[in-house]
Design an enzyme around this catalytic site. Structure first.
Site, PDB file in Angstrom:
ATOM      1  CE1 TYR A 153     -42.599  20.936 -30.050  1.00  0.00           C
ATOM      2  CE2 TYR A 153     -43.825  19.007 -29.328  1.00  0.00           C
ATOM      3  CZ  TYR A 153     -42.619  19.649 -29.551  1.00  0.00           C
ATOM      4  OH  TYR A 153     -41.443  19.001 -29.261  1.00  0.00           O
ATOM      5  CB  ILE A 173     -53.298  10.543 -11.760  1.00  0.00           C
ATOM      6  CG1 ILE A 173     -52.068  10.176 -10.928  1.00  0.00           C
ATOM      7  CG2 ILE A 173     -53.531   9.514 -12.867  1.00  0.00           C
ATOM      8  CD1 ILE A 173     -52.140   8.786 -10.299  1.00  0.00           C
ATOM      9  CE1 TYR A 174     -54.142  17.185 -14.926  1.00  0.00           C
ATOM     10  CE2 TYR A 174     -52.019  16.360 -15.708  1.00  0.00           C
ATOM     11  CZ  TYR A 174     -52.775  17.342 -15.083  1.00  0.00           C
ATOM     12  OH  TYR A 174     -52.168  18.475 -14.615  1.00  0.00           O
ATOM     13  CG  ASP A 217     -53.402  13.284 -22.229  1.00  0.00           C
ATOM     14  OD1 ASP A 217     -52.533  13.713 -23.019  1.00  0.00           O
ATOM     15  OD2 ASP A 217     -53.367  13.474 -20.999  1.00  0.00           O
ATOM     16  CG  ASP A 243     -30.103  28.718 -25.916  1.00  0.00           C
ATOM     17  OD1 ASP A 243     -30.876  29.591 -25.499  1.00  0.00           O
ATOM     18  OD2 ASP A 243     -30.315  27.500 -25.788  1.00  0.00           O
ATOM     19  CG  ASN A 244     -33.538  32.739 -27.556  1.00  0.00           C
ATOM     20  OD1 ASN A 244     -33.524  31.872 -26.688  1.00  0.00           O
ATOM     21  ND2 ASN A 244     -34.587  32.957 -28.333  1.00  0.00           N
ATOM     22  CG  LEU A 245     -28.909  32.419 -22.753  1.00  0.00           C
ATOM     23  CD1 LEU A 245     -27.993  33.281 -21.867  1.00  0.00           C
ATOM     24  CD2 LEU A 245     -28.710  30.945 -22.393  1.00  0.00           C
ATOM     25  CB  SER A 264     -40.933  22.028 -27.103  1.00  0.00           C
ATOM     26  OG  SER A 264     -40.159  22.401 -25.993  1.00  0.00           O
ATOM     27  CB  ALA A 281     -38.124  24.038 -30.896  1.00  0.00           C
TER      28      ALA A 281
HETATM   29  N1  LIG Z   1     -38.135  17.535 -23.730  1.00  0.00           N
HETATM   30  C1  LIG Z   1     -38.768  16.574 -24.397  1.00  0.00           C
HETATM   31  O1  LIG Z   1     -39.298  15.629 -23.786  1.00  0.00           O
HETATM   32  C2  LIG Z   1     -38.818  16.603 -25.911  1.00  0.00           C
HETATM   33  C3  LIG Z   1     -39.515  15.586 -26.583  1.00  0.00           C
HETATM   34  C4  LIG Z   1     -39.536  15.602 -27.997  1.00  0.00           C
HETATM   35  C5  LIG Z   1     -38.859  16.598 -28.694  1.00  0.00           C
HETATM   36  N2  LIG Z   1     -38.199  17.576 -28.017  1.00  0.00           N
HETATM   37  C6  LIG Z   1     -37.509  18.633 -28.771  1.00  0.00           C
HETATM   38  O2  LIG Z   1     -36.175  18.717 -28.334  1.00  0.00           O
HETATM   39  C7  LIG Z   1     -35.717  20.053 -28.375  1.00  0.00           C
HETATM   40  C8  LIG Z   1     -35.133  20.456 -27.032  1.00  0.00           C
HETATM   41  O3  LIG Z   1     -36.101  20.297 -26.017  1.00  0.00           O
HETATM   42  P1  LIG Z   1     -35.780  20.730 -24.523  1.00  0.00           P
HETATM   43  O4  LIG Z   1     -36.729  20.017 -23.633  1.00  0.00           O
HETATM   44  O5  LIG Z   1     -34.332  20.623 -24.299  1.00  0.00           O
HETATM   45  O6  LIG Z   1     -36.224  22.265 -24.602  1.00  0.00           O
HETATM   46  P2  LIG Z   1     -35.594  23.533 -23.840  1.00  0.00           P
HETATM   47  O7  LIG Z   1     -36.663  24.570 -23.836  1.00  0.00           O
HETATM   48  O8  LIG Z   1     -34.999  23.122 -22.544  1.00  0.00           O
HETATM   49  O9  LIG Z   1     -34.431  23.970 -24.822  1.00  0.00           O
HETATM   50  C9  LIG Z   1     -34.653  24.726 -25.987  1.00  0.00           C
HETATM   51  C10 LIG Z   1     -33.571  25.778 -26.060  1.00  0.00           C
HETATM   52  O10 LIG Z   1     -33.715  26.517 -27.260  1.00  0.00           O
HETATM   53  C11 LIG Z   1     -33.541  27.898 -26.991  1.00  0.00           C
HETATM   54  N3  LIG Z   1     -34.301  28.615 -28.019  1.00  0.00           N
HETATM   55  C12 LIG Z   1     -35.621  28.537 -28.281  1.00  0.00           C
HETATM   56  N4  LIG Z   1     -35.946  29.315 -29.319  1.00  0.00           N
HETATM   57  C13 LIG Z   1     -34.798  29.897 -29.747  1.00  0.00           C
HETATM   58  C14 LIG Z   1     -34.476  30.819 -30.785  1.00  0.00           C
HETATM   59  N5  LIG Z   1     -35.413  31.320 -31.592  1.00  0.00           N
HETATM   60  N6  LIG Z   1     -33.198  31.189 -30.939  1.00  0.00           N
HETATM   61  C15 LIG Z   1     -32.227  30.709 -30.118  1.00  0.00           C
HETATM   62  N7  LIG Z   1     -32.459  29.851 -29.119  1.00  0.00           N
HETATM   63  C16 LIG Z   1     -33.748  29.449 -28.929  1.00  0.00           C
HETATM   64  C17 LIG Z   1     -34.078  28.085 -25.571  1.00  0.00           C
HETATM   65  O11 LIG Z   1     -33.552  29.229 -24.922  1.00  0.00           O
HETATM   66  C18 LIG Z   1     -33.637  26.783 -24.900  1.00  0.00           C
HETATM   67  O12 LIG Z   1     -32.349  26.911 -24.325  1.00  0.00           O
HETATM   68  C19 LIG Z   1     -36.909  20.903 -28.803  1.00  0.00           C
HETATM   69  O13 LIG Z   1     -36.786  21.162 -30.178  1.00  0.00           O
HETATM   70  C20 LIG Z   1     -38.109  20.008 -28.532  1.00  0.00           C
HETATM   71  O14 LIG Z   1     -39.153  20.271 -29.418  1.00  0.00           O
HETATM   72  C21 LIG Z   1     -38.171  17.608 -26.644  1.00  0.00           C
END
Ligand SMILES: NC(=O)c1ccc[n+]([C@@H]2O[C@H](COP(=O)([O-])OP(=O)(O)OC[C@H]3O[C@@H](n4cnc5c(N)ncnc54)[C@H](O)[C@@H]3O)[C@@H](O)[C@H]2O)c1
Length: 327
Positions: free
Chosen positions: A141, A205-206, A282, A31-33, A77, A75
Protein backbone atom coordinates in the site's frame (compact mmCIF):
# COMPACT_ATOMS: atom_id res chain seq x y z
CA UNK A 1 -12.32 26.59 -9.45
CA UNK A 2 -13.67 23.59 -11.38
CA UNK A 3 -12.36 20.55 -9.49
CA UNK A 4 -12.58 16.81 -10.18
CA UNK A 5 -12.57 14.73 -6.98
CA UNK A 6 -11.70 11.10 -7.67
CA UNK A 7 -13.07 8.88 -4.91
CA UNK A 8 -15.54 11.61 -3.94
CA UNK A 9 -18.12 9.01 -2.88
CA UNK A 10 -15.70 7.65 -0.27
CA UNK A 11 -15.14 8.67 3.33
CA UNK A 12 -12.63 11.51 3.00
CA UNK A 13 -13.54 12.41 -0.60
CA UNK A 14 -17.16 13.13 0.36
CA UNK A 15 -16.03 15.61 3.03
CA UNK A 16 -13.52 17.21 0.62
CA UNK A 17 -16.40 17.61 -1.86
CA UNK A 18 -18.65 19.08 0.84
CA UNK A 19 -16.01 21.64 1.86
CA UNK A 20 -15.23 22.57 -1.77
CA UNK A 21 -18.92 23.19 -2.44
CA UNK A 22 -19.24 25.25 0.76
CA UNK A 23 -16.35 27.37 -0.54
CA UNK A 24 -18.17 27.97 -3.86
CA UNK A 25 -16.12 25.67 -6.11
CA UNK A 26 -17.72 23.59 -8.88
CA UNK A 27 -17.11 19.88 -8.19
CA UNK A 28 -17.34 16.75 -10.29
CA UNK A 29 -17.11 13.50 -8.32
CA UNK A 30 -15.58 10.60 -10.28
CA UNK A 31 -16.03 7.28 -8.49
CA UNK A 32 -16.69 3.66 -9.47
CA UNK A 33 -18.68 3.08 -6.24
CA UNK A 34 -16.71 -0.12 -5.57
CA UNK A 35 -16.12 1.15 -2.02
CA UNK A 36 -17.97 4.46 -2.06
CA UNK A 37 -21.63 5.20 -1.49
CA UNK A 38 -24.02 7.00 -3.82
CA UNK A 39 -25.66 8.53 -0.71
CA UNK A 40 -22.32 10.08 0.29
CA UNK A 41 -22.15 12.21 -2.85
CA UNK A 42 -22.80 15.71 -1.67
CA UNK A 43 -25.72 17.66 -3.13
CA UNK A 44 -24.49 20.23 -5.61
CA UNK A 45 -21.70 18.02 -7.00
CA UNK A 46 -21.92 16.50 -10.47
CA UNK A 47 -21.44 12.74 -10.38
CA UNK A 48 -19.83 10.55 -13.00
CA UNK A 49 -19.79 6.84 -12.20
CA UNK A 50 -16.59 5.57 -13.73
CA UNK A 51 -13.34 3.77 -13.08
CA UNK A 52 -9.96 5.49 -13.34
CA UNK A 53 -9.02 2.76 -15.82
CA UNK A 54 -11.72 3.98 -18.24
CA UNK A 55 -9.39 6.42 -20.00
CA UNK A 56 -11.92 7.76 -22.52
CA UNK A 57 -14.60 8.41 -19.93
CA UNK A 58 -12.06 10.13 -17.70
CA UNK A 59 -10.78 12.38 -20.51
CA UNK A 60 -14.33 13.24 -21.57
CA UNK A 61 -15.19 14.14 -17.97
CA UNK A 62 -12.15 16.41 -17.68
CA UNK A 63 -12.87 18.13 -21.01
CA UNK A 64 -16.67 18.42 -20.83
CA UNK A 65 -16.49 19.96 -17.36
CA UNK A 66 -13.47 22.18 -18.16
CA UNK A 67 -11.72 20.80 -15.06
CA UNK A 68 -8.87 23.00 -13.77
CA UNK A 69 -7.55 20.80 -10.95
CA UNK A 70 -7.90 17.25 -9.63
CA UNK A 71 -8.03 16.10 -6.02
CA UNK A 72 -7.10 12.43 -6.23
CA UNK A 73 -8.57 10.36 -3.39
CA UNK A 74 -9.55 7.15 -5.24
CA UNK A 75 -7.39 4.22 -4.16
CA UNK A 76 -7.32 0.86 -2.49
CA UNK A 77 -6.13 1.47 1.04
CA UNK A 78 -6.11 -1.61 3.28
CA UNK A 79 -2.58 -2.34 4.49
CA UNK A 80 -3.23 -6.02 5.32
CA UNK A 81 -4.95 -6.70 2.02
CA UNK A 82 -2.08 -5.04 0.16
CA UNK A 83 0.34 -7.61 1.61
CA UNK A 84 -1.92 -10.47 0.49
CA UNK A 85 -2.82 -9.09 -2.93
CA UNK A 86 -0.09 -6.62 -3.99
CA UNK A 87 -1.24 -6.91 -7.62
CA UNK A 88 -4.50 -5.15 -6.74
CA UNK A 89 -2.59 -2.27 -5.14
CA UNK A 90 -0.18 -1.79 -8.03
CA UNK A 91 -3.12 -1.96 -10.42
CA UNK A 92 -5.45 0.48 -8.68
CA UNK A 93 -2.97 2.86 -7.08
CA UNK A 94 -0.26 2.93 -9.75
CA UNK A 95 -1.62 1.72 -13.12
CA UNK A 96 -5.02 3.43 -12.70
CA UNK A 97 -3.25 6.49 -11.27
CA UNK A 98 -1.13 6.73 -14.42
CA UNK A 99 -4.27 6.61 -16.55
CA UNK A 100 -5.44 9.67 -14.59
CA UNK A 101 -2.12 11.51 -15.04
CA UNK A 102 -2.14 10.74 -18.77
CA UNK A 103 -5.74 11.91 -19.16
CA UNK A 104 -4.82 15.13 -17.33
CA UNK A 105 -1.82 15.59 -19.60
CA UNK A 106 -3.92 15.00 -22.75
CA UNK A 107 -6.55 17.49 -21.56
CA UNK A 108 -4.12 20.17 -20.35
CA UNK A 109 -5.07 19.84 -16.66
CA UNK A 110 -1.87 20.78 -14.82
CA UNK A 111 -2.76 20.67 -11.12
CA UNK A 112 -3.25 17.70 -8.82
CA UNK A 113 -3.60 17.30 -5.05
CA UNK A 114 -2.89 13.71 -4.07
CA UNK A 115 -4.09 11.98 -0.91
CA UNK A 116 -0.98 9.97 -0.14
CA UNK A 117 -0.19 8.27 3.15
CA UNK A 118 2.40 8.40 5.93
CA UNK A 119 2.82 4.66 5.23
CA UNK A 120 5.31 5.91 2.62
CA UNK A 121 7.80 6.30 5.53
CA UNK A 122 7.67 2.70 6.77
CA UNK A 123 9.08 2.45 10.29
CA UNK A 124 10.86 5.75 10.84
CA UNK A 125 13.74 6.05 13.29
CA UNK A 126 12.51 9.29 14.88
CA UNK A 127 9.14 10.72 15.93
CA UNK A 128 7.45 12.95 14.96
CA UNK A 129 8.02 12.19 11.29
CA UNK A 130 9.17 15.12 9.17
CA UNK A 131 8.99 15.27 5.37
CA UNK A 132 12.77 14.83 5.27
CA UNK A 133 12.56 11.33 6.80
CA UNK A 134 13.61 8.42 4.63
CA UNK A 135 10.78 6.80 2.66
CA UNK A 136 10.99 3.06 3.12
CA UNK A 137 7.50 1.54 2.95
CA UNK A 138 6.94 -1.77 4.70
CA UNK A 139 3.86 -2.79 2.69
CA UNK A 140 2.62 -2.63 -0.93
CA UNK A 141 0.00 0.00 0.00
CA UNK A 142 2.68 2.51 1.07
CA UNK A 143 4.91 1.43 -1.80
CA UNK A 144 2.16 1.99 -4.39
CA UNK A 145 1.42 5.47 -3.03
CA UNK A 146 5.12 6.34 -3.14
CA UNK A 147 5.37 5.07 -6.72
CA UNK A 148 2.55 7.41 -7.71
CA UNK A 149 4.28 10.32 -5.97
CA UNK A 150 7.44 9.59 -7.97
CA UNK A 151 5.40 9.51 -11.19
CA UNK A 152 3.98 12.95 -10.37
CA UNK A 153 7.52 14.20 -9.82
CA UNK A 154 8.61 13.08 -13.29
CA UNK A 155 5.42 14.39 -14.93
CA UNK A 156 6.26 17.72 -13.33
CA UNK A 157 9.77 17.66 -14.83
CA UNK A 158 8.57 16.73 -18.30
CA UNK A 159 5.08 18.21 -18.58
CA UNK A 160 4.99 21.05 -16.01
CA UNK A 161 2.34 19.23 -13.94
CA UNK A 162 2.15 20.73 -10.45
CA UNK A 163 1.34 18.46 -7.55
CA UNK A 164 0.80 18.50 -3.81
CA UNK A 165 1.11 15.22 -1.97
CA UNK A 166 -0.40 14.96 1.51
CA UNK A 167 0.95 12.24 3.76
CA UNK A 168 -1.05 11.36 6.85
CA UNK A 169 -1.99 8.41 9.04
CA UNK A 170 -5.50 8.15 10.45
CA UNK A 171 -8.47 10.14 9.23
CA UNK A 172 -11.23 10.18 11.81
CA UNK A 173 -14.49 11.87 12.78
CA UNK A 174 -17.34 13.05 10.61
CA UNK A 175 -19.05 16.15 9.31
CA UNK A 176 -22.75 16.50 9.94
CA UNK A 177 -23.65 14.79 6.65
CA UNK A 178 -20.67 12.58 5.81
CA UNK A 179 -19.04 9.90 7.91
CA UNK A 180 -17.04 6.70 7.86
CA UNK A 181 -18.74 3.59 6.42
CA UNK A 182 -16.08 1.11 5.30
CA UNK A 183 -16.58 -2.59 4.66
CA UNK A 184 -14.55 -4.14 6.15
CA UNK A 185 -13.89 -1.48 8.79
CA UNK A 186 -10.26 -1.46 9.85
CA UNK A 187 -10.08 1.84 11.78
CA UNK A 188 -10.09 1.84 15.55
CA UNK A 189 -12.50 4.72 16.17
CA UNK A 190 -15.47 3.33 14.20
CA UNK A 191 -14.66 -0.16 15.50
CA UNK A 192 -14.72 1.11 19.10
CA UNK A 193 -17.98 2.96 18.50
CA UNK A 194 -19.51 -0.15 16.92
CA UNK A 195 -18.65 -1.96 20.16
CA UNK A 196 -20.46 0.85 22.02
CA UNK A 197 -23.61 0.30 19.95
CA UNK A 198 -23.45 -3.48 20.43
CA UNK A 199 -22.79 -4.07 16.74
CA UNK A 200 -19.51 -5.68 17.79
CA UNK A 201 -19.01 -7.69 20.94
CA UNK A 202 -15.73 -6.00 21.91
CA UNK A 203 -12.64 -4.10 20.82
CA UNK A 204 -9.41 -6.05 20.58
CA UNK A 205 -6.19 -4.36 21.74
CA UNK A 206 -3.20 -5.67 19.83
CA UNK A 207 -0.54 -5.73 22.51
CA UNK A 208 -0.05 -3.75 25.74
CA UNK A 209 3.68 -4.28 26.21
CA UNK A 210 4.95 -1.52 23.93
CA UNK A 211 7.36 1.11 25.30
CA UNK A 212 4.59 3.74 25.60
CA UNK A 213 2.99 5.33 28.67
CA UNK A 214 0.24 2.69 28.97
CA UNK A 215 1.83 -0.07 26.88
CA UNK A 216 -0.55 0.29 23.89
CA UNK A 217 0.38 1.71 20.48
CA UNK A 218 0.30 5.48 20.02
CA UNK A 219 -1.07 6.95 16.78
CA UNK A 220 -2.21 10.28 15.47
CA UNK A 221 -5.76 11.02 14.37
CA UNK A 222 -6.85 13.93 12.20
CA UNK A 223 -10.40 15.15 11.93
CA UNK A 224 -11.71 14.56 8.42
CA UNK A 225 -12.82 18.21 8.11
CA UNK A 226 -9.29 19.40 8.99
CA UNK A 227 -7.97 16.97 6.37
CA UNK A 228 -10.40 18.31 3.78
CA UNK A 229 -9.31 21.87 4.55
CA UNK A 230 -5.67 20.82 4.00
CA UNK A 231 -6.54 19.37 0.56
CA UNK A 232 -8.26 22.64 -0.40
CA UNK A 233 -5.31 24.74 0.85
CA UNK A 234 -3.05 22.55 -1.27
CA UNK A 235 -5.02 23.68 -4.33
CA UNK A 236 -3.54 27.15 -3.71
CA UNK A 237 -0.05 25.65 -3.55
CA UNK A 238 -0.34 23.92 -6.92
CA UNK A 239 -1.33 27.22 -8.51
CA UNK A 240 2.36 28.12 -8.01
CA UNK A 241 4.50 25.09 -7.25
CA UNK A 242 4.67 21.47 -6.09
CA UNK A 243 5.26 20.10 -2.60
CA UNK A 244 4.99 17.19 -0.21
CA UNK A 245 3.39 17.80 3.18
CA UNK A 246 2.76 15.71 6.26
CA UNK A 247 -0.40 16.12 8.30
CA UNK A 248 -0.40 15.08 11.94
CA UNK A 249 -2.29 15.60 15.17
CA UNK A 250 0.09 18.26 16.44
CA UNK A 251 0.84 16.69 19.83
CA UNK A 252 2.09 13.43 21.29
CA UNK A 253 -0.68 11.34 19.75
CA UNK A 254 -3.14 9.06 21.50
CA UNK A 255 -2.75 5.50 22.71
CA UNK A 256 -5.26 2.76 21.93
CA UNK A 257 -6.38 2.95 25.56
CA UNK A 258 -6.83 6.76 25.23
CA UNK A 259 -9.16 6.12 22.28
CA UNK A 260 -11.21 3.55 24.19
CA UNK A 261 -11.42 5.66 27.37
CA UNK A 262 -12.44 8.74 25.39
CA UNK A 263 -15.07 6.72 23.51
CA UNK A 264 -16.43 5.43 26.86
CA UNK A 265 -16.72 9.02 28.13
CA UNK A 266 -18.33 10.32 24.93
CA UNK A 267 -20.83 7.48 24.52
CA UNK A 268 -21.49 6.72 28.19
CA UNK A 269 -21.19 3.01 27.26
CA UNK A 270 -18.98 0.38 28.82
CA UNK A 271 -17.25 -0.85 25.59
CA UNK A 272 -15.86 -4.34 26.31
CA UNK A 273 -12.19 -4.84 25.53
CA UNK A 274 -10.14 -8.00 24.89
CA UNK A 275 -6.37 -8.19 24.98
CA UNK A 276 -4.77 -9.73 21.92
CA UNK A 277 -1.22 -10.33 20.77
CA UNK A 278 0.91 -7.73 19.00
CA UNK A 279 0.39 -7.59 15.24
CA UNK A 280 3.58 -8.06 13.25
CA UNK A 281 4.96 -4.80 11.88
CA UNK A 282 3.03 -2.44 14.22
CA UNK A 283 5.49 0.23 15.43
CA UNK A 284 4.98 1.52 18.99
CA UNK A 285 4.48 5.14 17.98
CA UNK A 286 3.55 6.76 14.65
CA UNK A 287 3.08 10.52 14.61
CA UNK A 288 3.56 12.88 11.69
CA UNK A 289 4.70 16.49 12.11
CA UNK A 290 2.48 19.21 10.63
CA UNK A 291 5.03 22.02 11.11
CA UNK A 292 5.74 22.46 7.40
CA UNK A 293 2.14 22.67 6.18
CA UNK A 294 1.32 25.06 9.02
CA UNK A 295 4.17 27.41 8.21
CA UNK A 296 4.02 27.16 4.38
CA UNK A 297 0.27 26.95 3.77
CA UNK A 298 -1.17 28.26 7.03
CA UNK A 299 -3.06 25.04 7.84
CA UNK A 300 -4.90 25.56 11.13
CA UNK A 301 -6.66 22.39 12.29
CA UNK A 302 -9.81 23.13 14.30
CA UNK A 303 -10.70 19.72 15.72
CA UNK A 304 -7.45 18.26 17.05
CA UNK A 305 -8.90 17.19 20.36
CA UNK A 306 -9.63 13.45 20.41
CA UNK A 307 -12.89 14.08 22.30
CA UNK A 308 -14.17 16.35 19.51
CA UNK A 309 -13.17 13.81 16.88
CA UNK A 310 -14.93 10.93 18.63
CA UNK A 311 -18.01 13.05 19.43
CA UNK A 312 -18.46 13.87 15.74
CA UNK A 313 -18.03 10.21 14.72
CA UNK A 314 -20.51 9.13 17.41
CA UNK A 315 -23.12 11.71 16.33
CA UNK A 316 -22.84 10.43 12.75
CA UNK A 317 -23.07 6.81 13.83
CA UNK A 318 -26.20 7.45 15.91
CA UNK A 319 -27.79 9.21 12.93
CA UNK A 320 -26.71 6.39 10.55
CA UNK A 321 -26.84 3.15 12.58
CA UNK A 322 -26.32 1.06 9.43
CA UNK A 323 -23.99 3.51 7.73
CA UNK A 324 -25.19 5.01 4.47
CA UNK A 325 -27.46 1.97 4.06
CA UNK A 326 -29.76 3.41 6.71
CA UNK A 327 -30.56 6.62 4.81
N1 LIG B 1 -8.84 6.75 5.79
C1 LIG B 1 -7.62 7.03 6.24
O1 LIG B 1 -7.38 7.02 7.46
C2 LIG B 1 -6.51 7.39 5.27
C3 LIG B 1 -5.23 7.66 5.77
C4 LIG B 1 -4.21 8.02 4.86
C5 LIG B 1 -4.49 8.13 3.50
N2 LIG B 1 -5.74 7.86 3.04
C6 LIG B 1 -6.01 7.96 1.60
O2 LIG B 1 -7.12 8.79 1.40
C7 LIG B 1 -7.88 8.35 0.29
C8 LIG B 1 -9.34 8.18 0.68
O3 LIG B 1 -9.45 7.27 1.75
P1 LIG B 1 -10.88 6.84 2.30
O4 LIG B 1 -10.69 6.30 3.67
O5 LIG B 1 -11.83 7.93 2.05
O6 LIG B 1 -11.17 5.61 1.31
P2 LIG B 1 -12.58 5.12 0.71
O7 LIG B 1 -12.38 3.69 0.33
O8 LIG B 1 -13.69 5.46 1.64
O9 LIG B 1 -12.72 6.01 -0.59
C9 LIG B 1 -12.05 5.71 -1.79
C10 LIG B 1 -13.03 5.92 -2.92
O10 LIG B 1 -12.38 5.70 -4.16
C11 LIG B 1 -13.22 4.93 -5.01
N3 LIG B 1 -12.33 4.22 -5.93
C12 LIG B 1 -11.35 3.34 -5.62
N4 LIG B 1 -10.72 2.92 -6.72
C13 LIG B 1 -11.30 3.56 -7.77
C14 LIG B 1 -11.11 3.54 -9.18
N5 LIG B 1 -10.19 2.75 -9.75
N6 LIG B 1 -11.88 4.32 -9.95
C15 LIG B 1 -12.83 5.11 -9.40
N7 LIG B 1 -13.08 5.17 -8.08
C16 LIG B 1 -12.32 4.39 -7.27
C17 LIG B 1 -14.00 4.03 -4.06
O11 LIG B 1 -15.22 3.56 -4.62
C18 LIG B 1 -14.22 4.95 -2.86
O12 LIG B 1 -15.43 5.69 -3.00
C19 LIG B 1 -7.23 7.06 -0.20
O13 LIG B 1 -6.41 7.38 -1.30
C20 LIG B 1 -6.38 6.62 0.98
O14 LIG B 1 -5.25 5.92 0.56
C21 LIG B 1 -6.75 7.48 3.89
Amino acid sequence: MRVLVTGGAGYIGSVVTEQLINDGHAVVVYDNLVKGHREAIVAGAEFVQGDLLEADKLSRTLKDNRIEAVIHMAASSLVGESCEVPAKYYHNNVVAGLVLLNAMHDCGVKKIVFSSTAATYGEPEAQPIFETALTNPTNPYGESKLAFERAMHWYEQAYALRYASLRYFNAAGASEKCGEDHDPESHIIPITLQAATGKRTHVEIYGDDYPTSDGTCVRDYIHVIDLARAHILALNLVAERSGIYNLGCGGDGYSVRDVIETARRVTGKEIPVRMGARRPGDPAVLIASSDKIKSDLGWQPQFQDLGLIIESAWRWMLAHPNGYGSQ
